[in-house]
Design an enzyme around this catalytic site. Structure first.
Site, PDB file in Angstrom:
ATOM      1  N   THR D  93      23.203 -67.388  25.000  1.00 30.54           N
ATOM      2  CA  THR D  93      24.501 -66.920  25.477  1.00 30.54           C
ATOM      3  C   THR D  93      25.568 -67.332  24.476  1.00 30.54           C
ATOM      4  O   THR D  93      25.831 -68.521  24.304  1.00 30.54           O
ATOM      5  CB  THR D  93      24.807 -67.517  26.864  1.00 30.54           C
ATOM      6  OG1 THR D  93      23.759 -67.154  27.762  1.00 30.54           O
ATOM      7  CG2 THR D  93      26.127 -66.986  27.407  1.00 30.54           C
ATOM      8  N   LYS D 169      26.225 -60.073  29.853  1.00 29.81           N
ATOM      9  CA  LYS D 169      25.719 -61.366  30.332  1.00 29.81           C
ATOM     10  C   LYS D 169      26.862 -62.199  30.922  1.00 29.81           C
ATOM     11  O   LYS D 169      26.742 -62.771  32.014  1.00 29.81           O
ATOM     12  CB  LYS D 169      25.062 -62.106  29.158  1.00 29.81           C
ATOM     13  CG  LYS D 169      24.859 -63.583  29.322  1.00 29.81           C
ATOM     14  CD  LYS D 169      23.618 -63.928  30.112  1.00 29.81           C
ATOM     15  CE  LYS D 169      23.454 -65.434  30.224  1.00 29.81           C
ATOM     16  NZ  LYS D 169      22.274 -65.839  30.957  1.00 29.81           N
ATOM     17  N   LYS D 238      31.480 -74.284  30.825  1.00 32.97           N
ATOM     18  CA  LYS D 238      31.256 -73.780  29.465  1.00 32.97           C
ATOM     19  C   LYS D 238      31.201 -72.244  29.489  1.00 32.97           C
ATOM     20  O   LYS D 238      31.858 -71.575  28.684  1.00 32.97           O
ATOM     21  CB  LYS D 238      29.922 -74.347  28.943  1.00 32.97           C
ATOM     22  CG  LYS D 238      29.745 -74.306  27.442  1.00 32.97           C
ATOM     23  CD  LYS D 238      28.350 -74.795  27.032  1.00 32.97           C
ATOM     24  CE  LYS D 238      27.456 -73.623  26.661  1.00 32.97           C
ATOM     25  NZ  LYS D 238      26.061 -74.004  26.350  1.00 32.97           N
TER      26      LYS D 238
END
Lengths: 291, 291, 291, 291
Positions: D93, D169, D238
């Site tokens: 990611t 995503k 995050k």
């Protein structure tokens, strides 16, 4: 006190002129050397490199556009050249994390470190009317009083944490961004009920809010003169990111700051990035079906 | 001009005293008659009923706590007694929907209707220093100039829509609520970096924000003197609901207002409803892990 | 159990049909009597007044559009006619404050009170597949089990507070509104990077979100078929106000609910009130400069 | 197809095992070599350097924790060693800006570039049940079909922009964060009305929201079992920063994402960073005066 001064943008020029006018021993450095011409005539030395502007100086002031420019100066000669015990004082608007990291580097190198962001624009800087918010090494801040007196109207001691000085500057800007957003919403609301914007502007700035923040931006909004740019959307957005980063570093939720930041993003999405940031009022008007 | 005045709370008393002192023919009414004693000595008549306070008057001013109290007065004699062509002027803070509905009732009854909320507190009202925001019937507003001159420092004409006058008042309060929320977040942020609240308060109120809104509430926050109540959480929350309702009525999203309203709810959830609404700063400090 | 049923809208009709089909002794009432024709054929009695629908009944179910309609029925004969010990069970979506006030009235009158909002649409109601969330008098809820079995697929006991049952229903709708808002933002974000909406929709509903909330509204958003109205903006907005009111009554800040409520207001401001509420995605796209 | 695989964390291990099991010619690299022991037994070659893992490979997959780790690998040998026409496919990611910059580097070097973040956890990866979202070079994506078939259950083609794959995503994670926040608020609201959390959880997950996102996190919230960590606050935070950065890069306001991000910050401020991120429900409960 021997001073090095790096960064001769509009603010840096105004400030370094005051220092040389006040008789300080000054070496200046700027990437494009031409900016230093007038200072040189007044007696400032013009350094050919960052290192030269730092060598043998008691104090090096940096007045740079952002963290990246600051890091380039620090790594490009400042950190390695500055004498033990000498002071580095960045006066631009930087992130709390950059300043915290820089403090560690200077601590390790035996330098004193003071962050001292300023409040005010170039004309105020030229007139010595800016506010200065020093934070960091206590002894250094005490020694710097003559410098503060020369550069500004007033110094506000933010304490021993350089990041605290940045936080004060950013929090002040945040309060301003929130004020503009609130006005933006308020003008949209009153317009929808047929109230002339000039009338609402008068109500607002007549009493509780009779201060520059509201007078300046309320006036622009009432006149829809967003092309008279005091502070551009793009710069406001840059600041909003520094504010977010400060909130993140300290674990402080800032819901109001999120709101005006989103309104700035919406302005950017509509190609309004170069207009005055009070164009937030147009964003809010659009959201209300007014434009 | 023969005036009826209904509602002798702190604001109403101060205002009706000015009217009688200025020589207006005044009939006053209050649910608890004792409040009218001093006015009676000065020459005001004291009515025994709402109808009596409205009969034969050119103007009836109502100064009531909320929409419910206003509706009780309107339905309890005002609407049915007021003469054709006479003016009803509510000066309290009411919802835009209540005023819009009331305008229709008065239109149907052949009355002139002017909403005229005021800006300022009882001491300012006593000194004739409040701001007045009239909105509604144009002829009536023109005729009311001597009344506005007696009661306040300045009148701001909100236009022909009575709800517009309410919107101005509510928008002004909204901007204030947003300012307090912004300060609340800003104090939490700077505290987390070790900045003394007094220092941040000085920075804030020294320049861009050198006006009562920030000086008053910044001072309370810096001193954490939330028990010196200028404006209680509960009242601020009541206003925030009127603001929400105005946004709803006009289809204007008010994201900043939502934010401070949520902070007020959080204060209420912690039993802080009777403290000054700048206790929002404590809510924000708690959210930041500070308290 | 002798049942009175008041309110024959689409939901009420479907539910009362199930009751009469199951053999309950049923008296129905609706303002416009024609709606009851089919029920009458099946053996239900049709009352000519609210009082008649309540007299001698063990249970009166009300299925009404809003608080106002409910209050009119309660004050228009229900409260004064219902026998001591009998049960009133409103099954519409009502505010927590209305239900709390109504509970007090019924307590004073010696009635049992159960709020029982339902989850599901008319077709599910017709099939006995709705969920039912009863809250209130424990004995009454126990007695009502056969009714719940007839009307729905499952009953979820919200406890002894009727307002709790409303809170469950409203909280469920709130979670849905937040899901639609989140999708609205997510589709705008991915579209800006050139991702086909159908692809994002497939990602979303393939795994973590493989459930009706996302499949239904994700599909409408991907197809921009907002005129196939499952749940109109106006109704969603009405619900959002009930949600706000519940948060206010219980002192619970609901920042996510504020966000989707503001997006609905923005849709209303653009004349999209009769479209499906997933038109929130168009609002978010506009804010992103996409439309 | 000769494959290099860099990054043998839990996800990377599961994925590279599937590739070697499926018979691909595989060279793996990990900073700590021990992780590769099992793969070596199965026939994979273990490279001693990044360059060795890239040399002569048709495809290099990187599965790294963040942008920094990816940049270190790219600059530490990948970019300079990969053959012209070969493919680099990061599957971790990453930020949209990092991928956009990396695409330019690979374009300049004559490499094909495909970003392909995955949906699912290590156990799903081991079972070949993850979702894969490839975006980038069309020819490369076509060639990679056998790889996708080996690694996952389904590939969702995000288009020709690698950043678009990241956006999918991140948007998916954003929708999840918003769902958890909405539940957090909803549980606080219903608790305040006395509704048992288990009951609300059943209502929620019985119908509209009968899918893993709600079942998993609703269950944790109802049980307050935040120490059974599926996804830690720190990781969620995050991700929320990557989401913010994507919104910034594309000028898309994301007000819902701001809300859950602030709740995560509030959790961090209270020392809850290592708990499951559904501890947002405790933050919301605190804000409501419940804890």
């Amino acid at each position: 006190m021997k001073i090095g001064f790096i960064g001769l943008g509009r603010m840096g020029l105004a400030m370094s002129n005051r220092l040389v006018d006040a008789g300080f021993d000054l070496v200046v450095y700027n990437r494009t050397r031409e900016k230093a011409a007038e200072l040189e005539k007044k007696g400032a030395k013009v350094a050919g490199s960052i290192a030269e502007a730092c060598k043998g100086r008691d104090l090096v002031i940096t007045m740079l556009a952002d963290d990246k420019a600051l890091a380039e100066v620090v790594d490009g000669g400042l950190l390695s050249t500055l004498a033990k015990g000498a002071i580095h004082m960045p006066m631009g608007t930087h992130s709390v994390t950059a300043l915290t990291a820089l403090k560690e580097q200077h601590d390790a190198a035996g330098h004193a470190f003071v962050a001292a962001p300023v409040l005010g624009r170039p004309d105020a800087a030229a007139a010595g009317q800016i506010g200065i918010v020093p934070g960091g090494n206590r002894d250094a801040i005490a020694k710097l009083e003559p410098v503060f007196k020369t550069l500004g109207r007033r110094a506000f001691d933010a304490g021993e944490n350089p990041a605290g000085a940045a936080a004060v500057k950013l929090a002040n800007n945040m309060v301003l961004g929130c004020a503009v957003e609130a006005m933006a919403e308020a003008f949209a609301l009153t317009r929808k009920f047929g109230v002339p914007p000039q009338v609402f502007n008068e109500v607002l700035t007549d009493g509780l809010f009779a201060c520059p923040a509201y007078k300046v931006y309320g006036g622009i909004i009432a006149n829809e003169s967003y092309d008279k740019v005091g502070f551009a959307v793009k710069l406001g957005f840059k600041d909003s990111n520094l504010i977010m980063a400060a909130g993140q570093a300290a674990s402080v939720p800032l819901p109001s700051a999120n709101v005006f930041r989103d309104t700035l993003i919406e302005a950017l999405a509509h190609g309004e990035g170069d207009l005055d940031w009070s164009v937030m009022a147009r964003v809010r008007a659009r959201a209300s079906g007014l434009e």
